[in-house]
Design a protein around this motif. Structure first.
Motif, PDB file in Angstrom:
ATOM      1  N   ILE A 168       0.889  -1.179   0.000  1.00  0.00           N
ATOM      2  CA  ILE A 168       0.000   0.000   0.000  1.00  0.00           C
ATOM      3  C   ILE A 168       0.919   1.218   0.000  1.00  0.00           C
ATOM      4  O   ILE A 168       1.548   1.534   1.012  1.00  0.00           O
ATOM      5  CB  ILE A 168      -0.920   0.013   1.231  1.00  0.00           C
ATOM      6  CG1 ILE A 168      -1.720  -1.296   1.310  1.00  0.00           C
ATOM      7  CG2 ILE A 168      -1.859   1.199   1.203  1.00  0.00           C
ATOM      8  CD1 ILE A 168      -2.546  -1.426   2.583  1.00  0.00           C
ATOM      9  N   SER A 169       1.018   1.878  -1.129  1.00  0.00           N
ATOM     10  CA  SER A 169       1.944   3.011  -1.256  1.00  0.00           C
ATOM     11  C   SER A 169       1.539   3.857  -2.451  1.00  0.00           C
ATOM     12  O   SER A 169       0.645   3.481  -3.219  1.00  0.00           O
ATOM     13  CB  SER A 169       3.374   2.492  -1.430  1.00  0.00           C
ATOM     14  OG  SER A 169       3.541   1.956  -2.716  1.00  0.00           O
ATOM     15  N   PRO A 170       2.196   5.012  -2.658  1.00  0.00           N
ATOM     16  CA  PRO A 170       1.951   5.766  -3.885  1.00  0.00           C
ATOM     17  C   PRO A 170       2.392   4.964  -5.104  1.00  0.00           C
ATOM     18  O   PRO A 170       3.277   4.103  -5.017  1.00  0.00           O
ATOM     19  CB  PRO A 170       2.815   7.020  -3.701  1.00  0.00           C
ATOM     20  CG  PRO A 170       3.048   7.129  -2.241  1.00  0.00           C
ATOM     21  CD  PRO A 170       3.082   5.737  -1.727  1.00  0.00           C
ATOM     22  N   SER A 171       1.764   5.243  -6.230  1.00  0.00           N
ATOM     23  CA  SER A 171       2.132   4.561  -7.466  1.00  0.00           C
ATOM     24  C   SER A 171       3.538   4.985  -7.881  1.00  0.00           C
ATOM     25  O   SER A 171       3.812   6.171  -8.067  1.00  0.00           O
ATOM     26  CB  SER A 171       1.125   4.901  -8.572  1.00  0.00           C
ATOM     27  OG  SER A 171       1.524   4.320  -9.785  1.00  0.00           O
ATOM     28  N   SER A 172       4.448   3.995  -7.995  1.00  0.00           N
ATOM     29  CA  SER A 172       5.835   4.299  -8.358  1.00  0.00           C
ATOM     30  C   SER A 172       6.438   3.083  -9.035  1.00  0.00           C
ATOM     31  O   SER A 172       5.917   1.963  -8.958  1.00  0.00           O
ATOM     32  CB  SER A 172       6.654   4.671  -7.106  1.00  0.00           C
ATOM     33  OG  SER A 172       6.764   3.562  -6.236  1.00  0.00           O
ATOM     34  N   LEU A 173       7.563   3.327  -9.698  1.00  0.00           N
ATOM     35  CA  LEU A 173       8.253   2.251 -10.382  1.00  0.00           C
ATOM     36  C   LEU A 173       8.797   1.226  -9.381  1.00  0.00           C
ATOM     37  O   LEU A 173       8.771   0.018  -9.638  1.00  0.00           O
ATOM     38  CB  LEU A 173       9.396   2.832 -11.223  1.00  0.00           C
ATOM     39  CG  LEU A 173      10.125   1.829 -12.135  1.00  0.00           C
ATOM     40  CD1 LEU A 173       9.165   1.201 -13.136  1.00  0.00           C
ATOM     41  CD2 LEU A 173      11.282   2.528 -12.851  1.00  0.00           C
TER      42      LEU A 173
END
Length: 479
Positions: free
Chosen positions: A211-216
């Motif tokens: 569960i986190s911000p959308s990132s690579l």
């Protein structure tokens, strides 16, 4: 112009990754896990499977394959187990920056732990920190409140490193394990550790939820571990999260059938089991092995068979020892002889056996020795009513022999204590039998010398006999 072109290319690449990892998983296959295979009552087989969707028996197909030949299982029963599927839940949360973050994180933790309550698993909480390792074990749902001692730590710039420490603390377990990783950062300084971390996740068979911000970095972590991703800023993410957790705690199913092969329990054979259905594109492929040793192990693992078998073997050993103890005919003669000897005399025979290296049977058959130590027979020699030992140094000290059995040695428990380094703790003893004083060697290291000759058997003492123990010389006087 070139800079704008690079930005556009980077934007298209990220859009493609988001489509690949966030849109396609919406159409992914349901998760199915084979938890155990029961072969204790073979050819009856029991397979325990956990599925996020309830299986339809009409859609299932079961085949068993041995070598290149396969047979279809035509009849089987699917039963839903009682109780929730046991799940061990491990939750990793970041530290908070203000009171709002703290309340939100505690509310999220309460909802997550509440979704797996009653499964019989454990719930551990980890607070991300690069400075120290913080973990709360076996969290109770009622303990997650505003009064919970939530520590405020500096921002963990390397969250994978902190999460790896948490992963190493997770013990091996037969239960399903879920690791939920919550993070507010879009960039991770230690993203290069993701491949190695993902390898550990797969080895421990842990299901990862991010569960986190959308990132690579988040995309890479989820794809390497075959996990789930939920964007922290979207409300629908949490509804999907709790739905997924509810599916994972759904009761498992047991499939029962009779193997069409009916392999002998004395044979060694590997059987490939192919199960189709559960909404999967490919069959579930598992194997089980049959062998004589595995059959014996399964049988003896049953306590109703194991403990009686152990008791029988113990009784058999005791019976064998009991009957073998009198097998030698010579021992019977020795036992009959020893019945006539008092307990004290038996001790003397054992001491004689240790000192002179002969067996107890030979000692018993030696009439001269047996007669010299029996109380019922009078040994040859002179009788004295009074006797003393005179130490030939320090002024010829006299030591009266006042006891029926006088012990000599270096230990303070002896009647006559000799301060001589070459004397054993219990070196010798003088026993009074019907007025006669008999000298014994009590398995001493340096031996006992009587009138200059080593004592090879108990001897009756005469007046003016000289006894040497180590460096100490004693003179026997009797009247």
């Amino acid at each position: 112009m070139e800079r704008h072109s690079l930005k556009a290319t980077d934007c298209l690449f990220k859009t493609f990754l988001c489509y690949l990892f966030f849109i396609i998983p919406l159409f992914a296959e349901p998760r199915v896990k084979v938890q155990s295979i029961g072969l204790s009552d073979y050819p009856n087989v029991e397979i325990q499977i956990h599925s996020e969707t309830k299986p339809n028996p009409s859609d299932l197909s079961i085949r068993e394959q041995v070598g290149v030949s396969s047979m279809v299982v035509s009849e089987f029963v699917v039963e839903e187990n009682t109780g929730k599927n046991p799940v061990d839940l491990y939750l990793s949360l970041p530290s908070y920056t203000d009171a709002t973050d703290r309340r939100w994180l505690l509310a999220l933790a309460s909802r997550i732990f509440g979704s797996t309550e009653g499964t019989g698993g454990i719930s551990n909480l980890h607070i991300q920190s690069n400075a120290k390792f913080i973990q709360y074990e076996r969290i109770q749902l009622n303990s997650i409140s505003n009064a919970f001692p939530y520590p405020k730590e500096p921002l963990a710039s390397s969250p994978i490193q902190s999460l790896e420490e948490f992963l190493d603390s997770i013990p091996e377990s037969k239960k399903d394990k879920i690791l939920i990783f919550v993070n507010f950062q879009s960039e991770w300084a230690d993203r290069f550790r993701i491949p190695e971390f993902a390898k550990k996740i797969r080895e421990k068979k842990i299901h990862l939820i991010v569960i986190s911000p959308s990132s690579l970095a988040a995309t890479k972590l989820v794809s390497y571990t075959d996990g789930e991703f939920y964007e922290v800023s979207k409300n629908e993410s949490y509804a999907n999260l709790f739905t997924s957790l509810q599916k994972k705690t759904r009761p498992s199913f047991t499939i029962k059938y009779k193997s069409p092969w009916d392999i002998s329990k004395l044979e060694t054979e590997t059987v490939a089991l192919l199960i189709g259905g559960f909404g999967l594109n490919n069959d579930i492929n598992i194997k089980y092995e049959l062998s004589m040793w595995w059959t014996l192990y399964r049988k003896f693992s049953d306590p109703f068979l194991f403990f009686p078998a152990v008791l029988f073997l113990v009784l058999l050993c005791f019976a064998s020892l009991y009957y073998l103890r009198g097998f030698d005919g010579q021992k019977e003669t020795y036992v009959a002889t020893m019945e006539k000897v008092s307990p004290e005399s038996r001790d003397e025979i054992e001491v004689y056996d240790r000192v002179y290296g002969e067996t107890m049977e030979r000692a018993a058959r030696d009439k001269e020795i047996a007669n010299s130590i029996r109380e019922k027979e009078v040994p040859e020699g002179l009788s004295y009513s009074y006797a003393v030992l005179i130490k030939k140094e320090n002024g010829n000290e006299k030591y009266p022999i006042q006891w029926d059995e006088t012990k000599l040695g270096r230990s303070e428990t002896n009647h006559l204590v000799l301060f001589d380094s070459e004397v054993s703790n219990l070196h010798a003893k003088i026993k009074k039998v019907k007025g006669k004083f008999i000298l014994f060697d009590c398995a001493s290291e340096t031996g006992v010398y009587l009138n200059g000759r080593k004592l090879l058997r108990p001897k009756v003492l005469f007046d003016l006999d000289e006894i040497r123990l180590g460096k100490t010389v004693l003179s026997f006087r009797g009247r």
